[in-house]
Design an enzyme around this catalytic site. Structure first.
Site, mmCIF file in Angstrom:
data_model
loop_
_atom_site.group_PDB
_atom_site.id
_atom_site.type_symbol
_atom_site.label_atom_id
_atom_site.label_comp_id
_atom_site.label_asym_id
_atom_site.label_seq_id
_atom_site.Cartn_x
_atom_site.Cartn_y
_atom_site.Cartn_z
ATOM 1 N N MET A 48 82.008 11.389 14.957
ATOM 2 C CA MET A 48 82.870 10.217 15.072
ATOM 3 C C MET A 48 84.036 10.303 14.113
ATOM 4 O O MET A 48 85.165 9.894 14.440
ATOM 5 C CB MET A 48 82.051 8.951 14.809
ATOM 6 N N LYS A 49 83.821 10.846 12.927
ATOM 7 C CA LYS A 49 84.908 10.985 11.962
ATOM 8 C C LYS A 49 86.013 11.892 12.497
ATOM 9 O O LYS A 49 87.206 11.616 12.319
ATOM 10 C CB LYS A 49 84.354 11.535 10.642
#
Length: 312
Positions: free
Chosen positions: A177-178
């Site tokens: 997700m980062k």
């Protein structure tokens, strides 16, 4: 602090722009903290003054801790901290947790998790969003990849330095997700930079450009911090390096390749940062991409501050 949390001894490795603020908040909010010092002594001296203890090796940090946070550049550094001579693996106890707050390659994250699981140690990812200012204030965003029980154990510690915590999924999902988050923000940076260069080329200055975008539908917090370099010469407005941006976009490319998906916009964004990274110098931040893209196109987007032309 809960009774369970009060028994946790915290270790910290990586006292950089983000890590110092995180570590400061952990110790200020009552957790016993052991950190690994570095050549820059200012963060170490600050933490010692707050009651933290200093270790000389990663192994010593692990031996003194129940939960160890790592906040460094990326997977290569994380792997060396864990596996290298005097590394965490030599000192970790069964039942410990290692938390990687770096922006790392999810493939490496999952491999490290399996490696440490064999030792009875949980490995999770909790990469960050926002800036060193929020790190110091204890209001960072964190996206956490961890099994439910481990997340519940970590949450009170995370709350010492994060204002927004999202349990995104299992180990590896935080880093996935980062990379998606950074793809969006760095994609904006590439668009802003090219738009500013084109605007200047056709006779629209950065202040005139900004007068339309600011407070309109295309405005956002990232735009405002990004533009402070071009408009005001504020080099510290968004202290995320071009080198780290380029690194993150190479991780995104790898993730896209492993998933079997075409990533043309990600590659285009990566190439914009690759050009700026190659041009140097090392100490340059994401908003300075606009200056590099302008130079490539024959326009001067180097800002002036207090009547003085700035330098990268």
């Amino acid at each position: 602090m809960t009774t369970t949390a009060a028994r946790e001894n915290i270790g910290f490795i990586g006292l950089g722009l983000m890590g110092h603020g995180i570590a400061k908040n952990i110790v200020d909010k009552g957790y016993p903290l052991t950190f690994l010092g570095r050549k820059n002594r200012k963060p170490a001296e600050d933490l010692l003054g707050r009651g933290a203890k200093e270790a000389s090796t990663s192994r010593e940090v692990a031996a003194a801790s129940d939960i160890v946070f790592i906040c460094v550049t990326g997977s290569r550094e994380v792997e060396a901290i864990i596996r290298g001579p005097g590394g965490l693996k030599e000192g970790l106890k069964k039942g410990s947790v290692v938390v990687d707050c770096s922006t790392s390659d999810p493939v490496s994250t999952v491999a490290l998790a399996a490696e440490l699981k064999a030792l009875g140690v949980d490995y999770v990812d909790a990469p960050l969003s926002r800036t060193p200012k929020e790190a110091w204030e204890g209001t960072l965003d964190a996206m956490v990849g961890a099994p439910d029980a481990v997340f519940a154990r970590l949450k009170p510690v995370l709350e010492t330095w994060a204002g927004r915590i999202v349990h995104i999924g299992d180990t590896g999902d935080g880093h996935r997700m980062k990379l998606l988050n950074n793809f969006i923000s760095l994609g904006y940076a590439a668009i802003y930079s090219e738009a500013l260069a084109l605007a200047e080329k056709v006779g629209i200055s950065p202040p005139r450009f900004d007068s339309v975008i600011r407070n309109g539908r295309m405005d956002c917090g990232f735009y405002q911090t990004f533009m402070r370099w071009t408009l005001e010469g504020d080099r510290d407005a968004h202290k995320f390096s071009i080198a780290n941006a380029f690194k993150d976009l190479t991780y995104l490319e790898s993730m896209a390749g492993a998933a079997g998906i075409a990533n043309p916009l990600g590659n285009a964004t990566k190439n914009s940062f690759a050009t700026a990274f190659a041009a140097g110098p090392a100490e340059q931040y994401v908003p300075m991409l606009a200056t590099h893209i302008g130079k490539l196109n024959g326009v001067d987007l180097m800002p002036t501050k207090d009547g003085v032309k700035q330098k990268i």
